[in-house]
Design a protein around this motif. Structure first.
Motif, mmCIF file in Angstrom:
data_model
loop_
_atom_site.group_PDB
_atom_site.id
_atom_site.type_symbol
_atom_site.label_atom_id
_atom_site.label_comp_id
_atom_site.label_asym_id
_atom_site.label_seq_id
_atom_site.Cartn_x
_atom_site.Cartn_y
_atom_site.Cartn_z
ATOM 1 N N MET A 18 -47.517 -57.641 32.470
ATOM 2 C CA MET A 18 -47.874 -56.311 32.008
ATOM 3 C C MET A 18 -48.581 -56.440 30.657
ATOM 4 S SD MET A 18 -45.835 -52.984 32.277
ATOM 5 C CE MET A 18 -46.418 -51.491 31.684
ATOM 6 N N ALA A 19 -49.626 -55.671 30.509
ATOM 7 C CA ALA A 19 -50.432 -55.730 29.290
ATOM 8 C C ALA A 19 -49.728 -55.015 28.147
ATOM 9 C CB ALA A 19 -51.793 -55.105 29.539
ATOM 10 N N ASN A 20 -49.950 -55.487 26.974
ATOM 11 C CA ASN A 20 -49.366 -54.908 25.776
ATOM 12 C C ASN A 20 -50.185 -53.662 25.387
ATOM 13 O OD1 ASN A 20 -48.370 -54.305 23.270
ATOM 14 N ND2 ASN A 20 -48.462 -56.390 22.490
ATOM 15 N N PRO A 21 -49.552 -52.474 25.293
ATOM 16 C CA PRO A 21 -50.296 -51.253 24.964
ATOM 17 C C PRO A 21 -50.978 -51.323 23.599
ATOM 18 C CG PRO A 21 -48.074 -50.709 25.697
ATOM 19 C CD PRO A 21 -48.160 -52.196 25.586
ATOM 20 N N ALA A 22 -50.393 -52.015 22.664
ATOM 21 C CA ALA A 22 -50.992 -52.117 21.329
ATOM 22 C C ALA A 22 -52.302 -52.900 21.386
ATOM 23 C CB ALA A 22 -50.023 -52.773 20.360
ATOM 24 N N LYS A 23 -52.319 -53.967 22.187
ATOM 25 C CA LYS A 23 -53.543 -54.754 22.324
ATOM 26 C C LYS A 23 -54.643 -53.944 22.996
ATOM 27 C CE LYS A 23 -51.632 -59.395 22.382
ATOM 28 N NZ LYS A 23 -51.479 -60.637 23.146
ATOM 29 N N ILE A 24 -54.278 -53.170 24.021
ATOM 30 C CA ILE A 24 -55.254 -52.321 24.722
ATOM 31 C C ILE A 24 -55.825 -51.291 23.760
ATOM 32 C CG2 ILE A 24 -55.549 -50.613 26.559
ATOM 33 C CD1 ILE A 24 -53.397 -52.147 28.132
ATOM 34 N N ALA A 25 -54.972 -50.685 22.932
ATOM 35 C CA ALA A 25 -55.420 -49.672 21.966
ATOM 36 C C ALA A 25 -56.363 -50.276 20.942
ATOM 37 C CB ALA A 25 -54.225 -49.031 21.271
ATOM 38 N N LEU A 26 -56.084 -51.530 20.521
ATOM 39 C CA LEU A 26 -56.956 -52.188 19.551
ATOM 40 C C LEU A 26 -58.278 -52.627 20.190
ATOM 41 C CD1 LEU A 26 -54.336 -54.298 17.587
ATOM 42 C CD2 LEU A 26 -55.581 -52.290 16.771
ATOM 43 N N ARG A 27 -58.243 -52.955 21.468
ATOM 44 C CA ARG A 27 -59.452 -53.406 22.143
ATOM 45 C C ARG A 27 -60.410 -52.240 22.406
ATOM 46 N NH1 ARG A 27 -58.463 -57.097 26.958
ATOM 47 N NH2 ARG A 27 -58.539 -58.682 25.352
ATOM 48 N N TRP A 28 -59.874 -51.033 22.767
ATOM 49 C CA TRP A 28 -60.700 -49.865 23.080
ATOM 50 C C TRP A 28 -60.282 -48.663 22.227
ATOM 51 C CZ3 TRP A 28 -58.896 -52.032 28.073
ATOM 52 C CH2 TRP A 28 -59.844 -52.883 28.643
ATOM 53 N N PRO A 29 -60.529 -48.679 20.959
ATOM 54 C CA PRO A 29 -60.084 -47.589 20.081
ATOM 55 C C PRO A 29 -60.773 -46.257 20.385
ATOM 56 C CG PRO A 29 -61.468 -49.135 18.867
ATOM 57 C CD PRO A 29 -61.221 -49.732 20.224
ATOM 58 N N LYS A 30 -62.019 -46.293 20.830
ATOM 59 C CA LYS A 30 -62.715 -45.034 21.146
ATOM 60 C C LYS A 30 -62.101 -44.359 22.359
ATOM 61 C CE LYS A 30 -67.093 -46.317 19.043
ATOM 62 N NZ LYS A 30 -68.503 -46.602 19.242
ATOM 63 N N VAL A 31 -61.697 -45.126 23.349
ATOM 64 C CA VAL A 31 -61.046 -44.561 24.545
ATOM 65 C C VAL A 31 -59.704 -43.954 24.165
ATOM 66 C CG1 VAL A 31 -60.074 -45.102 26.816
ATOM 67 C CG2 VAL A 31 -62.238 -46.141 26.110
ATOM 68 N N VAL A 32 -58.963 -44.659 23.318
ATOM 69 C CA VAL A 32 -57.655 -44.155 22.871
ATOM 70 C C VAL A 32 -57.839 -42.865 22.068
ATOM 71 C CG1 VAL A 32 -55.653 -44.646 21.410
ATOM 72 C CG2 VAL A 32 -56.560 -46.416 22.914
ATOM 73 N N ALA A 33 -58.843 -42.839 21.188
ATOM 74 C CA ALA A 33 -59.103 -41.630 20.393
ATOM 75 C C ALA A 33 -59.516 -40.475 21.295
ATOM 76 C CB ALA A 33 -60.175 -41.907 19.342
ATOM 77 N N LEU A 34 -60.321 -40.758 22.335
ATOM 78 C CA LEU A 34 -60.739 -39.716 23.277
ATOM 79 C C LEU A 34 -59.535 -39.184 24.050
ATOM 80 C CD1 LEU A 34 -62.974 -38.087 24.671
ATOM 81 C CD2 LEU A 34 -63.170 -39.974 26.313
#
Length: 184
Positions: free
Chosen positions: A1-17
């Protein structure tokens, strides 16, 4: 399972959207929520009061409270039954389940309490069943006056009762603390 923090750091614009969309959705849903100054609440409660003047709390418990509890417990869909016995007074509060057919169950409670009347001791008052427990007081008024007698204040309170009762939308007007008129 992927780490949510890493995903958020990799795609910050998607997370902000996604965050902005969630915020917008919350704001739109909040604006559409129904709101009332005095919300209509279902009558899921009943308050039963019986007076037995001069009786100790133990005697009230044994002769009044338990009798009423036994009768009321036979009604279906009771979520909670709370009772309190005091000197000369028994008070029971019944809460019905949220999904219960409220009108039918409240009528059953009234019938059970009425049927229990013959089992209550001599001297006990007629049981009072209040099924409008959640109704709120929207006006609380105190009448005082050092230059007026208690009798004059009582007369003015009764006049005020008639005036307020005549207003549209007034469901009930009640008083407490009024001295009774006595003839000596």
């Amino acid at each position: 399972m992927a780490n949510p923090a890493k995903i958020a750091l990799r795609w910050p614009k998607v997370v902000a959207l996604l965050f902005a969309l969630a915020l917008l959705y919350g704001a739109l849903t909040f604006a559409g929520l129904p709101r009332q100054e005095n919300p209509t609440l279902p009558d899921r409660f009943a308050q039963i009061t019986v007076y037995l003047p001069g009786a100790s709390p133990e005697r009230v418990e044994r002769l009044v409270t338990r009798v009423l509890e036994d009768e009321i417990a036979r009604v279906d869909d009771i979520a909670d039954l709370f009772s309190r016995s005091a000197a000369g007074r028994a008070s029971l509060t019944v809460e019905l389940d949220p999904g219960a057919p409220l009108a039918r169950r409240l009528q059953e409670i009234r019938e059970r309490v009425s049927g229990a009347r013959e089992k209550l001791p001599e001297g006990a008052s007629e049981p009072e069943v209040d099924t409008e427990v959640l109704r709120t007081q929207t006006l609380l008024l105190a009448l005082t006056g050092p230059e007026h007698s208690a009798l004059e204040l009582r007369r003015r309170a009764r006049w005020l009762e008639r005036e307020l009762s005549a207003l549209a939308g007034v469901r009930r007007v009640s008083f407490s603390g009024l001295p009774e008129e006595e003839i000596e």
